[in-house]
Design a protein around this motif. Structure first.
Motif, PDB file in Angstrom:
ATOM      1  N   GLU A 151       0.820  -1.210   0.000  1.00  0.00           N
ATOM      2  CA  GLU A 151       0.000   0.000   0.000  1.00  0.00           C
ATOM      3  C   GLU A 151       0.853   1.259   0.000  1.00  0.00           C
ATOM      4  O   GLU A 151       0.468   2.274  -0.586  1.00  0.00           O
ATOM      5  CB  GLU A 151      -0.960   0.002   1.191  1.00  0.00           C
ATOM      6  CG  GLU A 151      -0.328   0.172   2.552  1.00  0.00           C
ATOM      7  CD  GLU A 151      -1.369   0.292   3.667  1.00  0.00           C
ATOM      8  OE1 GLU A 151      -2.582   0.139   3.384  1.00  0.00           O
ATOM      9  OE2 GLU A 151      -0.970   0.522   4.827  1.00  0.00           O
ATOM     10  N   ASP A 152       2.019   1.221   0.612  1.00  0.00           N
ATOM     11  CA  ASP A 152       2.861   2.421   0.659  1.00  0.00           C
ATOM     12  C   ASP A 152       3.495   2.745  -0.685  1.00  0.00           C
ATOM     13  O   ASP A 152       3.751   3.911  -0.984  1.00  0.00           O
ATOM     14  CB  ASP A 152       3.940   2.271   1.742  1.00  0.00           C
ATOM     15  CG  ASP A 152       3.386   2.461   3.150  1.00  0.00           C
ATOM     16  OD1 ASP A 152       2.236   2.920   3.266  1.00  0.00           O
ATOM     17  OD2 ASP A 152       4.098   2.150   4.117  1.00  0.00           O
ATOM     18  N   VAL A 153       3.775   1.716  -1.507  1.00  0.00           N
ATOM     19  CA  VAL A 153       4.373   1.988  -2.826  1.00  0.00           C
ATOM     20  C   VAL A 153       3.313   2.166  -3.903  1.00  0.00           C
ATOM     21  O   VAL A 153       3.641   2.437  -5.058  1.00  0.00           O
ATOM     22  CB  VAL A 153       5.365   0.872  -3.237  1.00  0.00           C
ATOM     23  CG1 VAL A 153       6.526   0.794  -2.268  1.00  0.00           C
ATOM     24  CG2 VAL A 153       4.661  -0.465  -3.379  1.00  0.00           C
ATOM     25  N   THR A 160      -4.537  -0.345   5.729  1.00  0.00           N
ATOM     26  CA  THR A 160      -4.590   0.311   7.039  1.00  0.00           C
ATOM     27  C   THR A 160      -6.031   0.613   7.429  1.00  0.00           C
ATOM     28  O   THR A 160      -6.432   0.416   8.587  1.00  0.00           O
ATOM     29  CB  THR A 160      -3.766   1.609   7.017  1.00  0.00           C
ATOM     30  OG1 THR A 160      -2.421   1.304   6.681  1.00  0.00           O
ATOM     31  CG2 THR A 160      -3.799   2.299   8.368  1.00  0.00           C
ATOM     32  N   VAL A 161      -6.835   1.091   6.476  1.00  0.00           N
ATOM     33  CA  VAL A 161      -8.248   1.352   6.741  1.00  0.00           C
ATOM     34  C   VAL A 161      -8.973   0.063   7.132  1.00  0.00           C
ATOM     35  O   VAL A 161      -9.808   0.045   8.056  1.00  0.00           O
ATOM     36  CB  VAL A 161      -8.916   1.991   5.508  1.00  0.00           C
ATOM     37  CG1 VAL A 161     -10.423   2.116   5.715  1.00  0.00           C
ATOM     38  CG2 VAL A 161      -8.306   3.356   5.224  1.00  0.00           C
ATOM     39  N   SER A 210     -10.852  -0.872  10.762  1.00  0.00           N
ATOM     40  CA  SER A 210     -12.250  -1.305  10.881  1.00  0.00           C
ATOM     41  C   SER A 210     -12.395  -2.628  11.621  1.00  0.00           C
ATOM     42  O   SER A 210     -13.498  -2.966  12.080  1.00  0.00           O
ATOM     43  CB  SER A 210     -12.872  -1.423   9.488  1.00  0.00           C
ATOM     44  OG  SER A 210     -12.297  -2.529   8.777  1.00  0.00           O
ATOM     45  N   LEU A 211     -11.281  -3.378  11.717  1.00  0.00           N
ATOM     46  CA  LEU A 211     -11.339  -4.698  12.360  1.00  0.00           C
ATOM     47  C   LEU A 211     -10.989  -4.656  13.845  1.00  0.00           C
ATOM     48  O   LEU A 211     -11.084  -5.687  14.522  1.00  0.00           O
ATOM     49  CB  LEU A 211     -10.388  -5.659  11.638  1.00  0.00           C
ATOM     50  CG  LEU A 211     -10.782  -6.053  10.205  1.00  0.00           C
ATOM     51  CD1 LEU A 211      -9.660  -6.857   9.548  1.00  0.00           C
ATOM     52  CD2 LEU A 211     -12.085  -6.850  10.205  1.00  0.00           C
ATOM     53  N   LEU A 268      -1.184  -3.591  17.219  1.00  0.00           N
ATOM     54  CA  LEU A 268       0.246  -3.626  16.895  1.00  0.00           C
ATOM     55  C   LEU A 268       0.457  -3.560  15.383  1.00  0.00           C
ATOM     56  O   LEU A 268       1.377  -2.876  14.898  1.00  0.00           O
ATOM     57  CB  LEU A 268       0.883  -4.898  17.465  1.00  0.00           C
ATOM     58  CG  LEU A 268       1.040  -4.960  18.985  1.00  0.00           C
ATOM     59  CD1 LEU A 268       1.558  -6.332  19.415  1.00  0.00           C
ATOM     60  CD2 LEU A 268       1.980  -3.861  19.479  1.00  0.00           C
ATOM     61  N   LEU A 269      -0.389  -4.261  14.632  1.00  0.00           N
ATOM     62  CA  LEU A 269      -0.302  -4.195  13.175  1.00  0.00           C
ATOM     63  C   LEU A 269      -0.587  -2.783  12.676  1.00  0.00           C
ATOM     64  O   LEU A 269       0.079  -2.273  11.772  1.00  0.00           O
ATOM     65  CB  LEU A 269      -1.287  -5.170  12.538  1.00  0.00           C
ATOM     66  CG  LEU A 269      -0.823  -6.609  12.315  1.00  0.00           C
ATOM     67  CD1 LEU A 269      -1.917  -7.397  11.586  1.00  0.00           C
ATOM     68  CD2 LEU A 269       0.463  -6.667  11.519  1.00  0.00           C
ATOM     69  N   LEU A 270      -1.570  -2.131  13.271  1.00  0.00           N
ATOM     70  CA  LEU A 270      -1.901  -0.764  12.882  1.00  0.00           C
ATOM     71  C   LEU A 270      -0.732   0.180  13.150  1.00  0.00           C
ATOM     72  O   LEU A 270      -0.424   1.058  12.334  1.00  0.00           O
ATOM     73  CB  LEU A 270      -3.136  -0.294  13.656  1.00  0.00           C
ATOM     74  CG  LEU A 270      -4.483  -0.468  12.962  1.00  0.00           C
ATOM     75  CD1 LEU A 270      -5.618  -0.135  13.921  1.00  0.00           C
ATOM     76  CD2 LEU A 270      -4.566   0.398  11.719  1.00  0.00           C
ATOM     77  N   GLU A 271      -0.086  -0.010  14.284  1.00  0.00           N
ATOM     78  CA  GLU A 271       1.077   0.829  14.608  1.00  0.00           C
ATOM     79  C   GLU A 271       2.181   0.641  13.568  1.00  0.00           C
ATOM     80  O   GLU A 271       2.808   1.604  13.126  1.00  0.00           O
ATOM     81  CB  GLU A 271       1.588   0.481  16.003  1.00  0.00           C
ATOM     82  CG  GLU A 271       2.749   1.334  16.469  1.00  0.00           C
ATOM     83  CD  GLU A 271       3.220   0.963  17.854  1.00  0.00           C
ATOM     84  OE1 GLU A 271       4.278   1.463  18.279  1.00  0.00           O
ATOM     85  OE2 GLU A 271       2.540   0.156  18.530  1.00  0.00           O
TER      86      GLU A 271
END
Length: 552
Positions: free
Chosen positions: A4-6, A19-20, A24-25, A79-82
């Motif tokens: 997603e970043d590239v 990330t969105v 939501s999860l 943690l994944l979101l961070e």
């Protein structure tokens, strides 16, 4: 996160779609497995994603073929979101090797000889093994092309450069103990830099080759992961190796082409990283049984228990592993390659049976009878690579070993290669290295072998700094002939200094022994005993016992 970043995954209100989805999860962690699993399946095939409500490019490859999603709770999703909030576009792929090493238990690391090398040390070996020969070839091509261009023959000059580009895109590099592909990734990056110079030169001659890097990639004429081959025994490391190569390749693509997507499928299953043993092949493994058909076993070599009387730790005879027999053991074959580079397992000859098992070691030594039994495990890789160079099948090899390479029991393997026509083009006989897991200091050696006779470069560590890691020391170099023991002054310091130290230590030991005898004799004389010092021989440096010179 990297995708997603590239820009391989769409954005939603300025945020990455993955990330969105994670956000939501958080309050519905029970939906994590089905939604992420569906997303990965859609990334594999491409097309419209019902999870992200966007059209996705086709990723394909092997990464998303059989997605297995682990259930996560709210804290783990946080943690994944961070992690997802970080910028993954310039992530250093080498960190995956360190993460894997730390995930392995001490027993697993020892059994695999797993040591993942810092970037600076990787480059120190990759450059003389792979990149310098290619750059020397490129300088020759460039000089010939410029000469043609100065004569007004631009088409012929472009043909010279184009032929080298074709050659560069066919070069294959093998790491026969690739771990998480640090060596292959660094080699890929340097070869992509060289490819950029070649394409710039083509542009300067006015050559038309499609007009863009994307067009070249679409036609398959570019340096890409299919050229970088790996053998790895650990399935987790092998999977990470392919991921590292593709991240490195995609980073280079977006760095040079901006936001343009690479040709689809974005990932290709080149099967360039094989998960198998690199030095031994066999048909099957059988249990060793006695005459009554009962499976035989031995102590596992690591489990202990307190002694009932002394309390000291002693082997626990109840912790046992079965004895195994390898059916039809033979030398493992390596994929065809132009260069070999890597960091094979660090397991000493004395600990091979405990780490690998009696059956494996016996099968290995039977298959490689020409390798001395006293040689370390890494020397099987060194011997095989040297054989391929001597046979003209490989241009160069460069391997990291422990610095015991200089000692007699390993140096026999080196001398045997030199007798078959292999030359050492580069050597660092004693180099610092630190195990990133427990901080243990390790001394290594680096050697590069080639079939081309000529002078080699010797590098010695001139400065070491506390802290280890990358750039932990400085090295100085010199040029000259390098023989089996020729890693320093007059080509003999590495083993002859060792022999000299042995002689000095022996002589010091004799002196200490005779001094003690003299003191004892004098004390006997003072207490009324018979003085014996007159009968004692007086050793001097000139008449000390001869010591055996270590064979070169």
């Amino acid at each position: 996160m990297f995708a997603e970043d590239v820009g391989l995954l769409p954005k939603e209100n300025g945020k990455g779609a993955f990330t969105v989805l994670l956000d939501s999860l958080k309050d519905n962690p029970q939906q994590f497995v089905p939604l992420v699993g569906a997303l990965w399946q859609q990334m594999d095939t491409g097309g419209f994603s019902v999870v992200l409500r966007e059209t996705l490019p086709r990723f394909n490859g092997k990464l998303f073929k059989q997605p297995e999603v682990l259930p996560l709770d709210r804290d783990q999703i946080d943690l994944l979101l961070e992690a997802a909030r970080a910028d993954w576009t310039q992530v250093e792929p080498a960190i995956f090797g360190t993460l894997l090493e730390r995930a392995l238990s001490t027993t697993e690391r020892h059994a695999l000889g797993a040591h993942y090398t810092p970037r600076a040390y990787v480059e120190r070996l990759v450059l003389p093994t792979v990149i310098e020969p290619l750059r020397e070839e490129w300088r020759n091509v460039q000089a010939a092309a410029l000469l043609l261009a100065n004569e007004g023959k631009l088409a012929a000059a472009a043909d010279e450069v184009d032929a080298f580009h074709h050659r560069l895109c066919q070069v294959r590099v093998l790491d026969p103990a690739c771990g998480s592909a640090n060596f292959l990734y660094v080699t890929l990056e340097h070869m992509k830099r060289l490819e950029g110079e070649v394409l710039d030169q083509l542009h300067s001659f006015g050559a038309s080759f499609g007009g863009s890097q994307q067009r070249i990639e679409a036609e398959g004429l570019t340096v890409d992961p299919h050229q970088f081959l790996g053998l790895e025994l650990n399935p987790r490391a092998a999977a990470i190796a392919e991921l590292v190569l593709w991240i490195g390749y995609l980073q280079w693509h977006f760095r040079t082409n901006g936001s343009g997507l690479p040709p689809q499928p974005i990932l290709k299953d080149f099967k360039n990283v094989e998960c198998r043993d690199a030095v031994l092949a066999w048909d099957s493994i059988e249990l060793v049984r006695n005459e009554h058909g009962v499976p035989q076993s031995r102590w596992d070599g690591k489990t202990t228990k307190p002694h009932p009387v002394t309390g000291e730790q002693v082997p626990d005879e109840t912790a046992r592993v079965p004895l195994e027999r390898y059916v039809n053991p033979r030398k493992a074959e390596w994929p065809q390659a132009d260069f070999i580079v890597g960091n094979p397992p660090f397991i000493g000859a004395a600990t091979m049976r405990a780490a690998l098992g009696d059956g494996y070691v016996e099968a290995l030594r039977g298959a490689w009878a020409e390798v001395p039994e006293s040689a370390d495990f890494v020397m099987f890789w060194w011997h095989h690579a040297a054989q391929l160079v001597a046979q003209g099948k490989v241009q160069r090899f460069g391997l990291i070993t422990t610095n015991s390479l200089r000692q007699t029991f390993n140096r026999r393997v080196v001398q045997g290669a030199l007798d078959r026509g292999v030359s050492l083009a580069f050597a660092v006989p004693d180099h610092p290295w630190v195990d990133s897991t427990d901080g243990a200091a390790v001394r290594i050696a680096m050697t590069v072998g080639t079939a081309v006779a000529g002078e080699g470069r010797l590098l010695t560590v001139s400065e070491e700094r506390e802290g280890g890691g990358e750039g932990a020391g400085s090295i100085d170099g010199r040029t000259g002939g390098l023989a089996a023991c020729r890693f320093a002054d007059r080509g003999e310091r590495c083993c002859c200094e060792f022999a000299a130290r042995q002689r000095r230590h022996q002589f010091a030991g004799f002196q200490t022994t005779w001094r003690r005898l003299h003191r004892y004799a004098r004390r006997r004389g003072k207490t009324g005993g018979e003085r014996t010092d007159q009968a004692l021989p007086q050793w001097s440096r000139s008449d000390r016992p001869a010591t055996r010179r270590l064979a070169h």
